[in-house]
Design a protein around this motif. Structure first.
Motif, PDB file in Angstrom:
ATOM      1  N   ILE A 171       0.844  -0.009  -6.267  1.00 34.63           N
ATOM      2  CA  ILE A 171       0.620  -0.223  -4.844  1.00 34.63           C
ATOM      3  C   ILE A 171      -0.745   0.349  -4.518  1.00 34.63           C
ATOM      4  O   ILE A 171      -1.018   1.520  -4.816  1.00 34.63           O
ATOM      5  CB  ILE A 171       1.698   0.483  -4.005  1.00 34.63           C
ATOM      6  N   THR A 172      -1.616  -0.460  -3.964  1.00 36.26           N
ATOM      7  CA  THR A 172      -2.966   0.035  -3.723  1.00 36.26           C
ATOM      8  C   THR A 172      -3.617  -0.641  -2.530  1.00 36.26           C
ATOM      9  O   THR A 172      -3.206  -1.717  -2.099  1.00 36.26           O
ATOM     10  CB  THR A 172      -3.848  -0.142  -4.977  1.00 36.26           C
ATOM     11  N   ASN A 173      -4.634   0.030  -2.014  1.00 32.26           N
ATOM     12  CA  ASN A 173      -5.424  -0.508  -0.915  1.00 32.26           C
ATOM     13  C   ASN A 173      -6.874  -0.637  -1.362  1.00 32.26           C
ATOM     14  O   ASN A 173      -7.731  -1.074  -0.628  1.00 32.26           O
ATOM     15  CB  ASN A 173      -5.306   0.460   0.265  1.00 32.26           C
ATOM     16  N   ILE A 196      -7.474  -3.916  -6.693  1.00 34.82           N
ATOM     17  CA  ILE A 196      -6.759  -5.178  -6.464  1.00 34.82           C
ATOM     18  C   ILE A 196      -7.427  -6.289  -7.270  1.00 34.82           C
ATOM     19  O   ILE A 196      -6.770  -7.050  -7.986  1.00 34.82           O
ATOM     20  CB  ILE A 196      -6.784  -5.565  -4.969  1.00 34.82           C
ATOM     21  N   LEU A 197      -8.751  -6.372  -7.150  1.00 35.92           N
ATOM     22  CA  LEU A 197      -9.462  -7.470  -7.811  1.00 35.92           C
ATOM     23  C   LEU A 197      -9.391  -7.348  -9.323  1.00 35.92           C
ATOM     24  O   LEU A 197      -9.247  -8.335 -10.029  1.00 35.92           O
ATOM     25  CB  LEU A 197     -10.916  -7.499  -7.352  1.00 35.92           C
ATOM     26  N   VAL A 245      -3.085   4.494   1.316  1.00 32.42           N
ATOM     27  CA  VAL A 245      -1.638   4.682   1.439  1.00 32.42           C
ATOM     28  C   VAL A 245      -1.333   6.155   1.733  1.00 32.42           C
ATOM     29  O   VAL A 245      -0.406   6.483   2.464  1.00 32.42           O
ATOM     30  CB  VAL A 245      -0.946   4.253   0.124  1.00 32.42           C
ATOM     31  N   VAL A 246      -2.139   7.041   1.158  1.00 33.56           N
ATOM     32  CA  VAL A 246      -1.864   8.476   1.272  1.00 33.56           C
ATOM     33  C   VAL A 246      -2.611   9.112   2.444  1.00 33.56           C
ATOM     34  O   VAL A 246      -2.843  10.320   2.455  1.00 33.56           O
ATOM     35  CB  VAL A 246      -2.231   9.200  -0.038  1.00 33.56           C
ATOM     36  N   SER A 247      -2.970   8.287   3.447  1.00 29.28           N
ATOM     37  CA  SER A 247      -3.853   8.801   4.500  1.00 29.28           C
ATOM     38  C   SER A 247      -3.253   9.969   5.273  1.00 29.28           C
ATOM     39  O   SER A 247      -3.983  10.809   5.784  1.00 29.28           O
ATOM     40  CB  SER A 247      -4.215   7.678   5.469  1.00 29.28           C
ATOM     41  N   GLN A 248      -1.918  10.057   5.331  1.00 29.56           N
ATOM     42  CA  GLN A 248      -1.373  11.171   6.113  1.00 29.56           C
ATOM     43  C   GLN A 248      -1.634  12.517   5.460  1.00 29.56           C
ATOM     44  O   GLN A 248      -1.443  13.549   6.081  1.00 29.56           O
ATOM     45  CB  GLN A 248       0.117  10.975   6.402  1.00 29.56           C
TER      46      GLN A 248
END
Ligand code: ADP
Ligand code: MG
Length: 526
Positions: free
Chosen positions: A56-58, A63-64, A161-164
Motif C-alpha cells: 500500500i503506497t502513496n 506505484i510506477l 499513509v502514515v501522515s498522522q
C-alpha cells in the motif's frame, strides 16, 4: 516526382504522426493513473504482485515502478519518476502529473499544426524561465533552523499513509540528518549514513532514534554463546571461520574410522586456532560478514566461540560494512592474522533485546562514535512498516534537498500558480509560435492546483480561478489549504517544500516531454 514516390512519402509521415500520437496517449494514460494520488487528500494505491505480495503506497515512484508498463513511451514516465526520486526524493507524483499535462498541451499544439521542434524549444525556454521565477520567490533557509526543516518534512509526510505520525517522524528525520552532517563539508550529505531498521510489532509511535547501532538479526546462540556483553570490543570480520574449500569439485574418499577422526581433528584444530587468535586480540563481540563462498561460521566454530565467551552476530551484509566501521570506529578485518586490538571498536554495551515480535542486537555507549544515525522503525504489520520506511525516506530526501540547495518555497500549488501567471505574462513579450507554446506551458502547470483541489473534493474550477485572482493581486503565497478546504497563505499555514523538488520536477518533466516529442518512430529489434 513520380506519383508512386509521392504516395509513399505521404504514408510515411502519417505513420510518424501515428507513432507520436500513440506515444503521447500511452504516456498520458500512465500520468492519469497516478493523478489521484497527488496531495494530502490523494488516494493511496494497493499494488498486488503476482506472488501475492501486497503493497500500500502513496509514493509515485513506487506505484510506477511496480506497474507493469510495456509501451516504450509509457516506460519513459516510469523512468522520469525514478529520476525525480534520485534527484530530489520527493515530488515523484507531481513530476508525472506535470508531464502528463504538458503532453496534453503538446497534443493540442500538434493538432494546430505547430512543428514538434518548435514546441520542444519553446518548452525548454519556458522551463528555464519557470526555474528563474521559482528562485525569485524562494525563501532562504538556515540549517540551524530546526523548526523550518521540520515544517518541510511535515509537508512531505502529510500526503502519506502514515501522515498522522508526522509529529514523530519529521523531527526524527531532521535530527538524523543533522547528526550525520559534517560541519567540515556542509554541502555533502550521504543518506547511506542513516541506517533505518524496520521491525514489525508495536505501532509507529514506538519508533525511536537509537544512540548507537541496531542490527536486524539476533545473536547466534545455538551453541549457548553470550547475548549480552558489557565493555565490548567489537571486531568486524570478513573472513570465514569454517574449513577451507578447494576451488574445484573434488571428493575425499574415507575408508576407515581412523581417517575420519583425522579429518575431524584437523578441522577442529584449524577452527580452534582461528578462535584463539580472535580471543587473543581481546575481541569479545564478533560481527561476521555474510559469505557466498562457504559457511561464514560453522556450528563447531560457534561452539568454540561460545566457550571463549565471544558474542557472535552473523549475516552482516557486505554493503553495511562501511556504515558499521564508520559508526563503531573499527576496521573491517579480512584475514585472521590481522586480528589486532587497534582494529576493534569499543562500546559500553552490546545486547540482544526484544523488539515487537522479534529480537535485535543493540550496541550502545559507543566510544568515538562516527557521524551516523540509526532509526528503529516500528509498525503493526509489514505493509504499514514498509510504507513508513518509504515515507521516512522521502522526508530524509526533503532535508537532503535543503542541504544541497538551501531554499524553501510555499506548497499547496502556490508556486505552480505563481509560475503559470508570470510565464503567461512573459509569453506576451515573445513572438509568434514561441509565445503560443510558452502560453500553453503556463496553462499546463495549472494541473497541480486543479488536481490538488479535485483530490481534496473541492471544486477545481472555482479554486483555480480564485487562485489566479489572488496571485494577480500580488498574493504570491496563496495556495490550497487542503485540510481546511479553502485558500490561504501557505507560509502562514506552515506548508513549505524545498525549492529543488519543484524546480527539478518542472525541468525533468520538460526534458521527458521533449524526448517523447522528438520520437517519430519505434524500431523493434530482436
Ligand atoms: P509527490 O509524490 O509529488 O510528493 P504528494 O502526494 O506528496 O506527491 O503531493 C505533493 C503536493 O501536495 C505538493 O504540491 C505539495 O505542495 C502539496 N501539499 C503537501 N502538503 C500539503 C498541505 N498540507 N496543504 C496543501 N498542499 C499540500
Ligand atoms: Mg511528497
Amino acid at each position: 516526382m513520380p506519383p508512386k514516390q509521392k504516395n509513399e512519402l505521404y504514408k510515411e509521415s502519417a505513420r510518424k504522426k501515428d507513432v507520436r500520437t500513440s506515444n503521447i496517449e500511452a504516456a498520458k494514460a500512465v500520468a492519469d493513473a497516478v493523478r489521484t494520488s497527488l496531495g494530502p487528500r490523494g488516494m493511496d494505491k494497493m499494488v498486488a504482485a503476482p506472488n501475492g505480495e501486497v503493497i500500500i503506497t502513496n509514493d509515485g515512484a513506487t506505484i510506477l515502478q511496480k506497474m507493469t508498463v510495456t509501451q516504450p513511451a509509457a516506460k519513459m514516465l516510469v523512468e522520469l519518476s525514478k529520476s525525480q526520486d534520485v534527484v530530489a526524493g520527493d515530488g515523484t507524483t507531481s513530476v508525472v502529473v506535470i508531464c502528463g499535462a504538458l503532453l496534453k498541451k503538446c497534443q493540442e499544439l500538434l493538432e494546430k499544426g505547430v512543428h514538434p521542434t518548435i514546441i520542444s524549444d519553446s518548452f525548454s525556454k519556458a522551463s528555464a524561465k519557470a526555474c528563474e521565477i521559482l528562485e525569485s520567490i524562494a525563501i532562504p533557509v538556515d540549517m540551524e533552523d530546526r523548526e523550518a526543516l521540520i515544517r518541510a518534512a511535515n509537508t512531505s509526510l502529510s500526503s502519506k499513509v502514515v501522515s498522522q505520525y508526522s509529529s514523530l517522524l519529521s523531527p526524527m528525520a531532521v535530527d538524523a540528518v543533522l547528526r550525520v552532517m559534517d560541519p567540515a563539508r556542509p554541502n555533502m550529505l550521504d543518506l547511506r549514513d542513516i541506517k533505518v531498521v524496520a521491525k514489525a510489532g508495536g505501532t509507529i509511535d514506538d519508533s525511536e532514534m537509537v544512540d548507537g547501532m541496531v542490527f536486524d538479526q539476533k545473536a547466534a546462540k545455538s551453541a549457548g554463546g553470550p547475548t549480552r556483553m558489557e565493555d565490548a570490543k567489537v571486531g568486524l570480520i570478513q573472513f570465514q571461520i569454517s574449513p577451507p574449500k578447494t576451488d574445484i569439485e573434488n571428493n575425499v574418499v574415507v575408508s576407515d574410522y581412523n581417517q575420519m577422526d583425522r579429518i575431524y581433528k584437523e578441522e577442529r584444530n584449524y577452527i580452534l586456532s582461528v578462535v584463539k587468535k580472535i580471543k587473543a586480540s581481546g575481541c569479545n563481540v564478533l560481527l561476521i560478514q555474510k559469505s557466498i563462498l562457504r559457511d561464514a561460521v560453522t556450528d563447531l566454530a560457534l561452539h568454540y566461540l561460545a566457550k571463549a565467551k565471544i558474542m557472535v552476530v552473523r549475516d552482516i551484509e557486505r554493503d553495511e560494512i562501511e556504515l558499521i566501521s564508520k559508526t563503531l570506529g573499527c576496521l573491517p578485518i579480512a584475514h585472521v592474522d590481522n586480528m589486532k586490538p587497534e582494529k576493534l571498536g569499543s562500546a559500553k554495551l552490546v545486547e540482544e533485546v526484544e523488539v515487537g515480535k522479534g529480537r535485535v542486537v543493540k550496541i550502545t555507549g559507543i566510544e568515538n562514535k562516527g557521524r551516523t544515525a540509526t532509526v528503529l522503525l516500528r509498525g503493526s504489520n509489514k505493509m504499514v512498516l514498509e510504507e513508513a520506511d518509504r515515507s521516512l525516506h522521502d522526508a530524509l530526501c526533503v532535508i537532503r534537498c535543503l542541504v544541497n540547495k538551501r531554499f524553501l518555497i510555499a506548497g499547496g500549488s502556490s508556486p505552480e500558480v505563481q509560475v503559470s501567471m508570470q510565464l503567461a505574462h512573459w509569453s506576451k513579450t515573445l513572438q509568434g509560435m514561441e509565445s503560443f507554446c510558452v502560453r500553453a506551458f503556463a496553462e499546463a502547470l495549472e494541473v497541480v492546483p486543479y488536481t490538488l483541489s479535485e483530490n481534496a473534493g473541492l471544486n477545481p474550477i472555482n479554486i483555480v480561478t480564485e487562485l489566479r485572482k489572488l496571485h494577480a493581486a500580488g498574493e504570491k503565497y496563496a495556495g490550497i489549504n487542503v485540510k481546511k478546504g479553502c485558500i490561504t497563505n501557505m507560509l502562514e499555514g506552515d506548508v513549505v517544500q524545498p525549492l529543488l523538488v519543484t524546480t527539478s520536477a518542472i525541468t525533468l518533466a520538460t526534458e521527458c516531454v521533449r524526448m517523447i516529442l522528438k520520437i517519430d518512430d519505434i524500431v523493434p529489434t530482436r
